[in-house]
Design a protein around this motif. Structure first.
Motif, PDB file in Angstrom:
ATOM      1  N   GLU A  29       0.830  -1.203   0.000  1.00 29.70           N
ATOM      2  CA  GLU A  29       0.000   0.000   0.000  1.00 29.70           C
ATOM      3  C   GLU A  29       0.873   1.267   0.000  1.00 29.70           C
ATOM      4  O   GLU A  29       0.588   2.264  -0.685  1.00 29.70           O
ATOM      5  CB  GLU A  29      -0.943  -0.013   1.212  1.00 29.70           C
ATOM      6  N   ARG A  30       1.928   1.230   0.779  1.00 26.30           N
ATOM      7  CA  ARG A  30       2.819   2.403   0.818  1.00 26.30           C
ATOM      8  C   ARG A  30       3.500   2.624  -0.524  1.00 26.30           C
ATOM      9  O   ARG A  30       3.670   3.767  -0.987  1.00 26.30           O
ATOM     10  CB  ARG A  30       3.852   2.201   1.924  1.00 26.30           C
ATOM     11  N   SER A  36       7.862   6.984   0.919  1.00 26.38           N
ATOM     12  CA  SER A  36       8.988   6.321   1.570  1.00 26.38           C
ATOM     13  C   SER A  36       8.797   6.373   3.071  1.00 26.38           C
ATOM     14  O   SER A  36       7.888   7.036   3.588  1.00 26.38           O
ATOM     15  CB  SER A  36      10.307   6.981   1.171  1.00 26.38           C
ATOM     16  N   LEU A  37       9.675   5.676   3.816  1.00 22.63           N
ATOM     17  CA  LEU A  37       9.591   5.695   5.276  1.00 22.63           C
ATOM     18  C   LEU A  37       9.790   7.104   5.831  1.00 22.63           C
ATOM     19  O   LEU A  37       9.153   7.510   6.797  1.00 22.63           O
ATOM     20  CB  LEU A  37      10.621   4.734   5.867  1.00 22.63           C
ATOM     21  N   LEU A  38      10.684   7.885   5.172  1.00 21.31           N
ATOM     22  CA  LEU A  38      10.912   9.251   5.653  1.00 21.31           C
ATOM     23  C   LEU A  38       9.714  10.141   5.364  1.00 21.31           C
ATOM     24  O   LEU A  38       9.414  11.059   6.151  1.00 21.31           O
ATOM     25  CB  LEU A  38      12.174   9.820   4.993  1.00 21.31           C
ATOM     26  N   ASP A  39       9.005   9.876   4.232  1.00 21.19           N
ATOM     27  CA  ASP A  39       7.789  10.651   3.959  1.00 21.19           C
ATOM     28  C   ASP A  39       6.728  10.374   5.010  1.00 21.19           C
ATOM     29  O   ASP A  39       6.045  11.296   5.486  1.00 21.19           O
ATOM     30  CB  ASP A  39       7.259  10.300   2.565  1.00 21.19           C
ATOM     31  N   VAL A  40       6.577   9.083   5.385  1.00 20.90           N
ATOM     32  CA  VAL A  40       5.587   8.726   6.433  1.00 20.90           C
ATOM     33  C   VAL A  40       5.978   9.344   7.765  1.00 20.90           C
ATOM     34  O   VAL A  40       5.135   9.856   8.520  1.00 20.90           O
ATOM     35  CB  VAL A  40       5.465   7.189   6.529  1.00 20.90           C
ATOM     36  N   GLN A  41       7.282   9.342   8.074  1.00 24.78           N
ATOM     37  CA  GLN A  41       7.736   9.955   9.328  1.00 24.78           C
ATOM     38  C   GLN A  41       7.427  11.446   9.354  1.00 24.78           C
ATOM     39  O   GLN A  41       7.026  11.993  10.380  1.00 24.78           O
ATOM     40  CB  GLN A  41       9.228   9.706   9.495  1.00 24.78           C
ATOM     41  N   ARG A  42       7.641  12.110   8.222  1.00 29.17           N
ATOM     42  CA  ARG A  42       7.392  13.544   8.177  1.00 29.17           C
ATOM     43  C   ARG A  42       5.894  13.872   8.283  1.00 29.17           C
ATOM     44  O   ARG A  42       5.528  14.883   8.866  1.00 29.17           O
ATOM     45  CB  ARG A  42       7.980  14.101   6.873  1.00 29.17           C
ATOM     46  N   GLU A  43       5.020  13.023   7.745  1.00 23.76           N
ATOM     47  CA  GLU A  43       3.590  13.325   7.731  1.00 23.76           C
ATOM     48  C   GLU A  43       2.882  12.835   8.988  1.00 23.76           C
ATOM     49  O   GLU A  43       1.959  13.500   9.486  1.00 23.76           O
ATOM     50  CB  GLU A  43       2.933  12.701   6.492  1.00 23.76           C
ATOM     51  N   LEU A  44       3.267  11.670   9.537  1.00 24.46           N
ATOM     52  CA  LEU A  44       2.589  11.121  10.734  1.00 24.46           C
ATOM     53  C   LEU A  44       3.285  11.481  12.031  1.00 24.46           C
ATOM     54  O   LEU A  44       2.722  11.207  13.122  1.00 24.46           O
ATOM     55  CB  LEU A  44       2.501   9.592  10.634  1.00 24.46           C
ATOM     56  N   PHE A 132      16.306   2.482   5.747  1.00 29.29           N
ATOM     57  CA  PHE A 132      16.505   3.782   5.099  1.00 29.29           C
ATOM     58  C   PHE A 132      17.860   4.391   5.421  1.00 29.29           C
ATOM     59  O   PHE A 132      18.255   5.378   4.832  1.00 29.29           O
ATOM     60  CB  PHE A 132      15.390   4.751   5.520  1.00 29.29           C
ATOM     61  N   VAL A 133      18.577   3.831   6.427  1.00 28.81           N
ATOM     62  CA  VAL A 133      19.892   4.356   6.781  1.00 28.81           C
ATOM     63  C   VAL A 133      20.924   3.692   5.888  1.00 28.81           C
ATOM     64  O   VAL A 133      20.983   2.455   5.835  1.00 28.81           O
ATOM     65  CB  VAL A 133      20.202   4.107   8.262  1.00 28.81           C
TER      66      VAL A 133
END
Length: 547
Positions: A29-30, A36-44, A132-133
């Protein structure tokens, strides 16, 4: 195995026959949303490591188990999935169970699949479990080839700037001395504070006291007191700022020699007999041009110049007996035994011949070159008419000087006896004789360049026929470069040398010194170069008009 079981195993299966884990569905779904994981971190506002732990069903990555349910439901809503169903599947796959807040299990996590051995302690820096690292890079992987090239260019630029600054600093500190005419050199050092000798009384005589003293004591003179209280003479002269060059200073007005002149010291040149007689207080002898008429009264042929003229006398075997530029009043007599001597003149109108007390000539019109004149008394008397002094003012003036009355024989004897007696070291010679100069003469157009010893250009031009240039008399001679060697000659000590080289050739680095030119070149032959004969005649006529 029954036939039904075989058909069930070999029959094709659809999408619903496979069981998908919660993490695969969430990652799909993502990926569909392009996040990306960083996009989800920034939005949630949830750490990317927590999002990765939810997709991997790893509750151990969370610091506080009580927040796991909220994180899972929030991420499920973000992906558009059922929050409760996602949380249920997360608990089933990970074995996570919520405990009562007051119970002992609230701060622990129990797996539903039996007791598993406790995982070994891991280094979070070596194994961060965060996809992501980026992995650690080596030291050389961080070096870019383009950066190395830029660094080398920067180092070369800094080196060039530093060398340019150093070169400019050396050029600024360099002192360049422009060549000038050689000034007279000091040959004797005169003490400006040297007192004149006081005549002493006769030895052995007793000094008589004056009115100012008593007994044999004599009071000191004023000059002695001046010497006592006068400051000591400086070894180095005091420099005074002047606007004019040092070469233009007159030693008789500035410095130690001015004081010496005030002391009335004899500043004379004792190299000649006339100067020696001047020191002795006797009258100087007459110059060579003012000797008695006996010079022109002999039977041999005598050359008489009334204006500057170049002459050359050859003997019967072709040897050069006499060659120079004769000045007004100069005379030369053919030696005995040279009955076949021949004469070549560059300025015929300036030269006369004298034999048997009679003056003949001139040899030809002004500006004309005359060659191969036999210097035999009979031939000369028959070929030339007697000279008319009224038609040539220069001839009349020269003959008047030559026919003046000679000194009495008694005075000549006195001068002859006094001259050798004055050659004593006490008579100072203050100024040195001027060194002979070198003059370039162009008989045809020629490009020349003269450089001084330090390499600076002091003369450069295209010299035309008749142009002359005198080289400065410096300690280190200048060097000459000529584009047309056959068109340039040299005049040294009244004689013409050259040419510099063959016609059409280039001569480089030729020292303009008297010693080199007189040893490297022969005396020029006017009969071989008509342009040289014409130029010498023109220069001689110009000198005559200037006089």
């Amino acid at each position: 195995m029954s036939e039904g079981d075989v058909d069930a195993d070999t029959s094709p299966r659809g999408f619903d026959d496979f069981t998908l884990e919660l993490g695969d569905v969430m990652r799909g779904e993502r990926a569909t949303m392009g996040k990306s994981l960083l996009d989800v971190q920034r939005e949630l506002r949830i750490k990317a490591s927590y999002i990765a732990a939810i997709e991997n069903c790893d509750p151990s990555a969370f610091d506080t188990p009580g927040f796991i349910a909220g994180y899972v439901r929030s991420y499920a809503r973000y992906l558009g999935m059922d929050p409760d169903e996602c949380y249920r599947l997360f608990c089933e796959e990970s074995g996570f169970a919520v405990a009562h807040g007051m119970s002992e299990k609230a701060s622990t996590i129990r797996k539903g699949k039996g007791d598993l051995p406790a995982p070994a302690a891991r280094n979070i820096f070596e194994q961060p479990r965060m996809p992501f690292v980026p992995a650690g890079d080596s030291f050389f992987s961080r070096i870019e080839p383009g950066a190395i090239g830029s660094l080398l260019v920067l180092v070369a630029l800094l080196g060039g700037i530093g060398y340019g600054g150093y070169a400019v600093l050396r050029e600024v500190q360099r002192v360049q001395v422009a060549p000038v005419d050689q000034t007279p050199l000091v040959l004797s050092d005169l003490d400006p504070v040297q007192s004149s000798a006081v005549p002493s009384s006769q030895e052995g005589s007793e000094q008589v006291a004056s009115a100012d003293g008593a007994g044999p004591f004599t009071p000191p003179s004023n000059e002695a007191l001046d010497r006592l209280y006068r400051p000591k003479a400086l070894d180095v002269p005091v420099l005074v700022a002047r606007d004019a060059p040092i070469s233009s200073l007159d030693p008789s007005t500035v410095g130690a020699y001015a004081q010496a002149e005030r002391n009335q010291l004899p500043q004379v040149d004792t190299t000649t007999a006339g100067a020696e007689m001047q020191v002795a207080g006797l009258p100087a002898p007459l110059p060579a041009a003012m000797q008695p008429q006996s010079i022109l009264g002999g039977k041999a042929v005598t050359l008489l110049a009334v204006r500057p003229a170049w002459v050359r006398v050859r003997g019967g075997n072709g040897t050069v007996l006499y060659e120079r530029v004769m000045e007004p009043g100069d005379t030369w007599t053919v030696p005995e035994g040279q009955s076949d001597a021949s004469l070549t003149v560059g300025e015929s109108g300036a030269l006369y011949l004298a034999t048997n007390g009679q003056t003949l000539g001139p040899l030809g019109p002004k500006g004309q070159v005359t060659r191969d004149v036999a210097l035999v008394p009979e031939v000369v008397s028959a070929a030339y008419k007697p000279a008319e002094p009224q038609a040539d003012a220069d001839l009349q003036r020269v003959l008047a000087k030559l026919t003046e009355t000679a000194l009495p024989s008694a005075e000549q004897t006195q001068l002859a006896q006094a001259a050798p007696a004055v050659t004593q070291p006490g008579a100072p010679k203050v100024l040195q004789d001027r060194a002979p100069g070198v003059t370039m003469i162009a008989v045809r157009p020629a490009w020349v360049r003269v450089r001084s010893a330090d390499g600076s250009v002091i003369f450069e031009k295209t010299m035309r026929a008749g142009d002359t240039w005198t080289a400065p008399a410096t300690q280190d001679p200048a060097s000459l470069r000529v584009g047309e060697s056959g068109a340039v000659y040299f005049a040294v000590n009244g004689q013409t040398y050259g040419p510099v080289g063959a016609a059409g050739t280039v001569t480089k680095n030729l020292p303009l010194s008297v010693e080199h030119l007189t040893s490297a070149f022969k005396v020029a032959d006017l009969s071989r170069d008509a342009d040289l004969s014409r130029v010498v005649a023109e220069l001689s006529s110009d000198l005559a008009r200037a006089d």
